[in-house]
Design a protein around this motif. Sequence first.
Motif, PDB file in Angstrom:
ATOM      1  N   SER A 186       1.120  -1.044  -0.091  1.00  0.00           N
ATOM      2  CA  SER A 186       0.156  -0.163   0.335  1.00  0.00           C
ATOM      3  C   SER A 186       0.974   1.301  -0.130  1.00  0.00           C
ATOM      4  O   SER A 186       0.267   2.219  -0.768  1.00  0.00           O
ATOM      5  CB  SER A 186      -0.534   0.636   1.091  1.00  0.00           C
ATOM      6  OG  SER A 186      -1.541   0.908   0.913  1.00  0.00           O
ATOM      7  N   LYS A 193       1.457   4.540  -2.914  1.00  0.00           N
ATOM      8  CA  LYS A 193       0.943   5.929  -2.474  1.00  0.00           C
ATOM      9  C   LYS A 193       2.108   6.099  -3.439  1.00  0.00           C
ATOM     10  O   LYS A 193       2.350   7.307  -4.063  1.00  0.00           O
ATOM     11  CB  LYS A 193       0.991   5.928  -1.056  1.00  0.00           C
ATOM     12  CG  LYS A 193      -0.588   5.571  -0.807  1.00  0.00           C
ATOM     13  CD  LYS A 193      -0.472   5.665   0.612  1.00  0.00           C
ATOM     14  CE  LYS A 193      -1.989   5.253   1.311  1.00  0.00           C
ATOM     15  NZ  LYS A 193      -1.726   4.841   2.961  1.00  0.00           N
ATOM     16  N   GLN A 234      -7.135  12.505  -9.620  1.00  0.00           N
ATOM     17  CA  GLN A 234      -7.087  11.867  -8.190  1.00  0.00           C
ATOM     18  C   GLN A 234      -8.735  12.800  -7.736  1.00  0.00           C
ATOM     19  O   GLN A 234      -9.158  12.669  -6.995  1.00  0.00           O
ATOM     20  CB  GLN A 234      -6.430  10.999  -7.503  1.00  0.00           C
ATOM     21  CG  GLN A 234      -5.579  10.243  -7.354  1.00  0.00           C
ATOM     22  CD  GLN A 234      -5.006   9.810  -6.256  1.00  0.00           C
ATOM     23  OE1 GLN A 234      -5.091  10.019  -5.840  1.00  0.00           O
ATOM     24  NE2 GLN A 234      -4.331   8.170  -6.744  1.00  0.00           N
ATOM     25  N   ALA A 269     -10.564   6.021  -3.370  1.00  0.00           N
ATOM     26  CA  ALA A 269     -10.434   4.864  -3.315  1.00  0.00           C
ATOM     27  C   ALA A 269     -11.890   4.430  -2.372  1.00  0.00           C
ATOM     28  O   ALA A 269     -12.289   5.253  -1.969  1.00  0.00           O
ATOM     29  CB  ALA A 269     -10.046   5.236  -1.795  1.00  0.00           C
ATOM     30  N   ARG A 321     -13.089   3.758   1.127  1.00  0.00           N
ATOM     31  CA  ARG A 321     -13.205   4.915   2.103  1.00  0.00           C
ATOM     32  C   ARG A 321     -14.413   5.354   1.716  1.00  0.00           C
ATOM     33  O   ARG A 321     -15.558   5.862   2.591  1.00  0.00           O
ATOM     34  CB  ARG A 321     -11.851   5.865   1.584  1.00  0.00           C
ATOM     35  CG  ARG A 321     -12.367   6.787   2.757  1.00  0.00           C
ATOM     36  CD  ARG A 321     -10.510   7.840   2.575  1.00  0.00           C
ATOM     37  NE  ARG A 321      -9.546   7.156   2.605  1.00  0.00           N
ATOM     38  CZ  ARG A 321      -8.164   7.629   3.005  1.00  0.00           C
ATOM     39  NH1 ARG A 321      -8.243   8.394   2.203  1.00  0.00           N
ATOM     40  NH2 ARG A 321      -7.422   6.624   2.912  1.00  0.00           N
ATOM     41  N   GLU A 365      -5.551  -2.139  -3.388  1.00  0.00           N
ATOM     42  CA  GLU A 365      -6.479  -1.423  -3.994  1.00  0.00           C
ATOM     43  C   GLU A 365      -6.268  -0.102  -3.437  1.00  0.00           C
ATOM     44  O   GLU A 365      -7.346   1.023  -4.324  1.00  0.00           O
ATOM     45  CB  GLU A 365      -8.105  -2.342  -4.355  1.00  0.00           C
ATOM     46  CG  GLU A 365      -7.942  -3.377  -4.556  1.00  0.00           C
ATOM     47  CD  GLU A 365      -9.329  -4.389  -4.386  1.00  0.00           C
ATOM     48  OE1 GLU A 365     -10.210  -3.557  -4.309  1.00  0.00           O
ATOM     49  OE2 GLU A 365      -9.075  -5.540  -4.791  1.00  0.00           O
ATOM     50  N   GLU A 366      -6.124   0.504  -2.346  1.00  0.00           N
ATOM     51  CA  GLU A 366      -6.329   1.792  -1.887  1.00  0.00           C
ATOM     52  C   GLU A 366      -5.031   2.567  -2.435  1.00  0.00           C
ATOM     53  O   GLU A 366      -4.233   2.379  -2.395  1.00  0.00           O
ATOM     54  CB  GLU A 366      -5.988   1.185   0.115  1.00  0.00           C
ATOM     55  CG  GLU A 366      -7.052   0.947   0.799  1.00  0.00           C
ATOM     56  CD  GLU A 366      -8.683   2.270   0.598  1.00  0.00           C
ATOM     57  OE1 GLU A 366      -8.397   2.901   0.479  1.00  0.00           O
ATOM     58  OE2 GLU A 366      -9.429   1.292   0.668  1.00  0.00           O
ATOM     59  N   THR A 367      -5.417   3.768  -2.957  1.00  0.00           N
ATOM     60  CA  THR A 367      -5.239   4.448  -3.155  1.00  0.00           C
ATOM     61  C   THR A 367      -3.918   5.486  -2.058  1.00  0.00           C
ATOM     62  O   THR A 367      -4.568   5.504  -1.538  1.00  0.00           O
ATOM     63  CB  THR A 367      -5.660   4.982  -4.515  1.00  0.00           C
ATOM     64  OG1 THR A 367      -6.705   5.558  -4.379  1.00  0.00           O
ATOM     65  CG2 THR A 367      -5.313   3.624  -5.916  1.00  0.00           C
TER      66      THR A 367
END
Length: 454
Positions: free
Chosen positions: A19, A23, A35, A265, A268, A446-448
């Motif tokens: 992760s 990032k 984004q 995301a 979130r 998958e979390e950006t």
Amino acid sequence: MDADHRHITLSIRVAELESENRKLRAEKSGSHTPQKVRGVLATVLISASLLLAPVAVIGTWTQVQLVDTDRFVETFGPLAEDPAVQAFVSQQISGAVEDAVDIDRLVSDMIAGIATLPLPDRAESALSALEGPAAAGIRSVLHSSVDRIVESPRFANLWAATLRETHQRAIAVLQGAPDTALELSDSGVLSLRLDEATRQISAELADRGIGIAENIPEIDRSIPLLTSDALVTTRVVYQTATLAGHWLPWVVLALWAGGVALAPAHRRALVWAGSGLTITFLLLAGGLGIGRWGFVSSVSPSLMPAPVAHAIYEQLTASMASTSVALAFLGAVITLGAWLTGPARSARMLRLSTSSACASIRTAAAKRGITTGRFGRLVDRSRSGILAVAVVGSVVALFVSRPITVSAVFTSIAVLAGVMVAVELIRRPSDPADPSPSTAPSTAAEETAPEPSP
């Protein structure tokens, strides 16, 4: 057990590193601006869906509860068995009969007719004394007879039949058509005419041998069902909501899902969107409670007793309140589900522990010769797609089976949980030593990078 714990801890650490690496790559590639744009668009879409959600619920309630004849009768039919409503209807019918038939004059004429007969002096003097008690007795018989009829199943059946028969006219009233059984005055009084009910009461009194039934004419009187200055506006809102009731929920769902999908995301955004659903529908449910107080307090006691107004409001809004609570609960479940699939250490621990338990069950079954073979490998490769289809199918099923209820939400969640457990037990990972070869890394990957809300 120590080996499993070390494996889970190592998997979590690997996921965290992946992760952080993702990032850093996002920051290096200068992808913050796209984004941010996606975050703003996602926020707009989700906010629009949350603002339109209460309108969609009201529109669906209008379409399902009021336009559909069976639902309409199902909503208003039980009012015939409510003691407060029965007492009010009985009082109104008895009053209508007394207004139409002058009982005092009828008794006076009857006494005068008897007085013309050759009677002893003492009998003639007693006749005048009987006039008052005779009128009171007739009123007592009338009231008790009407009470028994209104409280009987026959009246409940009559009430339901009348509702069913006049349903189309009621719709015409809300649409502004003239000369209907339900009348909406310019002052906002919605009334039900007593013509048919009075005819039935007259026939019942005649069957019981009560002579005044023959003197009851056609009565032109109405029972006020709802009274509010906002009813005229409600008619306009009804017409608009009926048009939107069918397609607006799907628009709301598309906006909500599109906002989540567009967000940088997804998890979130799903947490924020689910929380927004819960807050929105809790506010709607609270608004219905405040509306009950406002409606009952706005009704004039001379027009309708407070218990009757309360019973009508409760019966009228029960389905909408249930739907609001169900959707608030669904939003809370979505929020919890998004958190459980997120990168939080406790969520990862729970997922990996569950996956490890399922792997232990698969291993024990394999030792006894029970294995899913090629089908299990196919399920493992298609696991993400199967779960996505299950989630989408559950949501679509909820929206198709409107109005949404708490039991429907529970059923949908139970079915979805069953599918997830079945997939975990059936799938056959390529590496049997790894209880969940791709769960933790892919989950965190998958979390950006951080993005604007949602």
